[in-house]
Motif scaffolding. Structure first.
Motif: not given
Ligand SMILES: Nc1ncnc2c1ncn2[C@@H]1O[C@H](COP(=O)(O)OP(=O)(O)OP(=O)(O)O)[C@@H](O)[C@H]1O
Length: 260
Positions: A18, A23, A43-50, A94, A207
């Motif tokens: 990003y 990520v 962990p939260s923020g690891a990039g799973k949703t990405t 979710q 999680h």
């Molecule tokens: N559109 C975006 N623009 C900038 N940063 C982003 C964007 N989407 C996600 N991020 C950042 O990328 C990183 C990974 O986000 P992501 O949502 O993929 O994590 P996650 O593992 O799914 O987290 P969680 O378990 O908390 O849902 C985070 O630091 C988030 O803040």
């Protein structure tokens, strides 16, 4: 429909940033029709949703590639391939359902998905009632406006919607968080059986280690933008030495103890 063993969706050496913030880096994942469900934890923020969003073709990789039957995503898929993708790869997030019209009923929402299935050439004899039944909601829910449903009911309707096309790949991002543990276990049990019977390849991000354990033979731990451990949850939790795996083990001592 994909044939058993065929790679439907895959990420090769996938990197996503990003802006300048990387990520994901070097993620490899193949989702084959008929393969056992796969979990991604971390962990939260690891990039799973990405990762899920890259596989859905809604974000562009900054390196590597995502492919659907060998064709790059996101890309200019031909009209025929767009319908094919829409029916073949379904996801549940979710958030459940993002509503454009608060008056939309469960009946119209699910029958819309069945029409989509027909357009994608995936006609099958499922009804709205049987889709609801699968997610443990009775037929009286069909007349309800989706906006009036509880969080857990919305999540189950979202799952029913995704299943309406009998997809080859189902991408689940924390899909059943708003459901009580007993019901969640039951829906996951049904989903596991259905996926096996219909050859649906499931990728679940969560999680909830219990849910992942219940559904998935293999899990990948995502940390520092890449998979740092992979294997059956039991082995990963017991033997993993990566600091993130150690944290996961310490955060879920009962699960780790039970798996020993
Ligand atoms: N559109 C975006 N623009 C900038 N940063 C982003 C964007 N989407 C996600 N991020 C950042 O990328 C990183 C990974 O986000 P992501 O949502 O993929 O994590 P996650 O593992 O799914 O987290 P969680 O378990 O908390 O849902 C985070 O630091 C988030 O803040």
């Amino acid at each position: 429909m994909a044939t058993a063993g065929e790679t439907v969706l895959a990420a090769y050496d996938l990197g996503v940033s990003y802006g300048y913030e990387p990520v994901l880096r070097g993620v490899d994942l193949e989702l084959r029709a008929g393969a056992a469900p796969v979990g991604v934890i971390g962990p939260s923020g690891a990039g799973k949703t990405t990762l899920i969003n890259a596989l859905r073709g809604v974000i562009t990789p900054s390196s590597g590639r995502v492919s659907f039957h060998g064709k790059p995503l996101p890309g200019k898929l031909a009209r025929k391939d767009k319908h094919r993708f829409a029916g073949s790869v379904r996801s549940v997030s979710q958030n459940g359902i993002l509503l454009r019209d608060p008056r939309l009923t469960v009946q119209s929402y699910l029958s819309g998905a069945l029409k989509e299935a027909r357009r994608a050439g995936r006609t099958h004899p499922t009804t709205v009632e049987s889709l609801l039944n699968f997610v443990a909601l009775n037929a009286s829910y069909s007349g309800r406006a989706i906006a009036t449903l509880s969080g857990g009911e919305k999540q189950r309707v979202a799952l029913a919607h995704a299943l309406a096309t009998r997809p080859d790949v189902l991408l689940l991002d924390e899909p059943l968080t708003a459901i009580d543990p007993g019901l969640r276990a039951e829906v996951l049990r049904r989903l596991g059986t259905l996926a096996q019977d219909l050859g649906i390849s499931v990728l679940v991000v969560s999680h909830d280690l219990e849910a992942v354990e219940r559904l998935c033979e293999t899990v990948h731990v995502l940390a520092d933008g890449t998979f740092v451990a992979s294997g059956p949850l039991r082995e990963v939790l017991i033997k993993g030495r990566h600091p993130v795996v150690v944290d996961l083990r310490q955060a879920a001592p009962l699960t780790a103890q039970r798996l020993r």
